[in-house]
Write an enzyme that holds these catalytic residues in place. Structure first.
Site, mmCIF file in Angstrom:
data_model
loop_
_atom_site.group_PDB
_atom_site.id
_atom_site.type_symbol
_atom_site.label_atom_id
_atom_site.label_comp_id
_atom_site.label_asym_id
_atom_site.label_seq_id
_atom_site.Cartn_x
_atom_site.Cartn_y
_atom_site.Cartn_z
ATOM 1 N N LYS A 187 0.868 -1.166 0.000
ATOM 2 C CA LYS A 187 0.000 0.000 0.000
ATOM 3 C C LYS A 187 0.914 1.227 0.000
ATOM 4 C CE LYS A 187 -2.893 3.301 1.256
ATOM 5 N NZ LYS A 187 -2.423 4.715 1.412
ATOM 6 N N GLY A 240 6.990 5.738 7.735
ATOM 7 C CA GLY A 240 6.188 6.947 7.707
ATOM 8 C C GLY A 240 6.250 7.668 9.037
ATOM 9 N N SER A 241 5.240 8.432 9.325
ATOM 10 C CA SER A 241 5.249 9.283 10.514
ATOM 11 C C SER A 241 5.030 8.467 11.787
ATOM 12 C CB SER A 241 4.160 10.345 10.409
ATOM 13 O OG SER A 241 2.873 9.779 10.564
ATOM 14 N N THR A 242 5.536 9.011 12.888
ATOM 15 C CA THR A 242 5.351 8.363 14.184
ATOM 16 C C THR A 242 3.875 8.321 14.564
ATOM 17 O OG1 THR A 242 7.563 8.977 14.932
ATOM 18 C CG2 THR A 242 5.928 8.520 16.630
ATOM 19 N N GLY A 245 2.403 5.518 12.780
ATOM 20 C CA GLY A 245 3.005 4.293 13.309
ATOM 21 C C GLY A 245 2.367 3.854 14.609
ATOM 22 N N GLU A 262 9.760 1.968 10.621
ATOM 23 C CA GLU A 262 10.770 3.017 10.535
ATOM 24 C C GLU A 262 10.012 4.333 10.492
ATOM 25 O OE1 GLU A 262 12.685 5.926 8.403
ATOM 26 O OE2 GLU A 262 12.893 4.275 6.966
ATOM 27 N N CYS A 299 14.115 11.133 6.432
ATOM 28 C CA CYS A 299 14.027 10.959 7.885
ATOM 29 C C CYS A 299 15.388 10.967 8.561
ATOM 30 C CB CYS A 299 13.284 9.661 8.206
ATOM 31 S SG CYS A 299 13.964 8.219 7.371
ATOM 32 N N GLU A 397 9.738 16.756 14.035
ATOM 33 C CA GLU A 397 10.175 16.538 12.660
ATOM 34 C C GLU A 397 9.351 17.410 11.717
ATOM 35 O OE1 GLU A 397 11.279 12.715 9.952
ATOM 36 O OE2 GLU A 397 9.255 12.730 10.783
#
Length: 492
Positions: A187, A240-242, A245, A262, A299, A397
């Site tokens: 995806k 992707g983003s925290t 995640g 990650e 990142c 970030e």
């Protein structure tokens, strides 16, 4: 340069195109704001069909000989290299990356990763353990007991990827997953999924059996949420983003899915007081890559530069010169260094952070204004100073061409600042004494540390501490990430 053909895509499921259940959406070129192509919008039935196709193909692919899997991955690498003239313009248009970055670091690494894991498919998967004499017990007779630990495929892997390096990032997940005998439902990020869809027929041409690799896309969160929650998925690999995640981890936990994540980063480049002219130049070039490499949408970027107070003004001046020398504009022009961000939403997000930095008392010495480009989602290379370590701009970030410079007086203070965010993906130490830098690296709560370089080693384990992720991939560690250990015990 070959131009891409504007297409309307279906999902790639079970070795063929499938019309989407929820229509299509436009993929937009971040530099021109024109439509690149139309991607399929997945509904739950599309996701279910993809997972079922992967589940049906699992038995055959997981039992295929390693040499057979290696041959398919090798052929995929060949085809990616052959198709680069067609893929480079497509990836460039949907990502907005400069042509130089796309031609060197978007498409070729995808081929390299398939080639690497073609070799990986042939790596030993069995760890023999020394036989041990075991005394008889009420459980079983005694004797000399042999054992081995064997890596087995996890099953169906959902690969959910980021927008900054769509094809390379997906290849970094799919290649080791397939090498280990897993099947995949991919995806891609909604902003730039088209080249990832092109990977479907390419892998079929390489000899991959139908259903082993499937791709569904969608502009909304629903497709990814359905994929993560699907009971037929055994593992989720996410970049992707925290924030996303955390949601994936919560959903995956309900069914004990394995996860590899990650997530975000807020890399610190620490310039120690012993840095000489050569080391300072290296540090400025490394930190400057936040401005010049894919507009800071990476990142691992050293978005914070922590400089010993004795060198602070010198480094700030050098970074200011570096940032102001960069050409911002059309990413297909070979003179351009800084292209657009991926979307208007991301540009607005970065700009909001810069406004907030000023409100908190920080000062922008260069950049901070929208470049005079007639179309596209641009942010000028920006250097922020007079920021306290606790300020939002120094802790979160941004994912744009923005660097925050912070002074320190001693190593203890540098370590406190570097470790003072919720992230821990990639930090850097710049020193004339490599041994001193090595010792300082041990104090950094970071999954990766570069000493006097931002160059990467492709065989190292890659991942983060804290909110920067869970697990490691890269090199042979990627094979470990997409497998489970099974202990096999026998009586000698």
């Amino acid at each position: 340069m070959t131009t891409y053909e504007q297409k309307t895509y279906g999902h790639w499921i079970g070795g063929s195109w499938r019309a989407p259940g929820a229509g299509h959406y436009a993929v937009v070129n971040p530099a021109t704001e024109e439509t690149v192509g139309r991607a399929p919008e997945a509904d739950e039935a599309d996701v279910d069909a993809a997972v079922r196709a992967a589940r049906a193909a699992y038995d055959g692919w997981s039992r295929a000989a390693p040499r057979e899997r290696a041959a398919v991955l090798d052929r995929a690498a060949d085809l990616l290299a052959e198709r680069a003239p067609d893929l480079v313009p497509l990836v460039q248009a949907e990502t907005g990356a400069t042509l130089r970055v796309t031609a060197a670091l978007q498409v070729p690494p995808a081929a390299d990763r398939f080639r690497r894991y073609a070799r990986g498919a042939m790596e030993p998967d069995t760890v023999p353990l020394a036989p041990l004499p075991v005394a008889a017990s009420p459980l079983a007779p005694g004797g000399l007991i042999g054992a081995a630990a064997v890596r087995r495929p996890v099953g169906v892997v959902a690969c959910i990827t980021s927008y900054n390096f769509p094809l390379a990032n997906l290849a970094g997940k799919v290649a080791p997953a397939l090498a280990m005998g897993n099947t995949v439902v991919a995806k891609p990020a909604p902003q730039d999924p088209l080249a990832c869809l092109e990977l479907g027929p390419l892998l079929t041409e390489a000899g991959l059996p139908d259903g082993v690799f499937n791709v569904v896309t969608g502009s909304r969160a629903a497709a990814g949420e359905a994929l993560v929650a699907h009971p037929g998925v055994d593992m989720v690999s996410f970049t992707g983003s925290t924030a996303v995640g955390k949601k994936i981890a919560e959903s995956a936990g309900h069914s004990m899915k394995r996860t590899l994540m990650e997530l975000g980063g807020k890399g610190a480049a620490i310039v120690l007081g012993d840095a000489d002219k050569r080391v300072i130049a290296s540090a400025v070039g490394a930190v400057g890559s936040t401005f010049s490499f894919h507009s800071g949408q990476i990142c691992t970027a050293p978005t914070r530069v922590l400089v010993h107070r004795s060198l602070y003004e010198r480094v700030v001046a050098a970074l200011t010169d570096y940032a102001t020398s960069l050409i911002v504009g059309d990413p297909v022009d070979n003179s351009t260094v800084v292209g657009p961000l991926i979307s208007a939403a991301q540009r607005d997000r970065v700009e909001a952070y810069l406004v907030g930095a000023g409100q908190e008392g920080a000062r922008i010495v260069t950049g901070g204004e929208r470049p005079a480009v007639k179309s596209g989602f641009y942010v000028a290379p920006t250097l922020v100073v007079d920021a306290a370590p606790g300020m939002t701009v120094a802790r979160e970030e941004l994912f744009g061409p923005v660097v925050v410079a912070l002074p320190f007086d001693d190593e203890d203070e540098a370590v406190r600042i570097a470790n003072g965010t919720s992230y821990g993906l990639y930090d850097y130490v710049f020193s004339a004494d490599a041994g001193r830098a090595w010792a300082l690296a041990a104090r950094l709560r970071s999954g990766n540390v570069g000493i006097n370089t931002v160059q990467r080693h492709p065989e190292t384990p890659f991942g983060g501490f804290k909110y920067s992720g869970v697990g490691r991939d890269g090199g042979s560690f990627g094979l470990h990430a997409y497998s489970e250990l099974q202990s096999v015990v026998w009586a000698s």
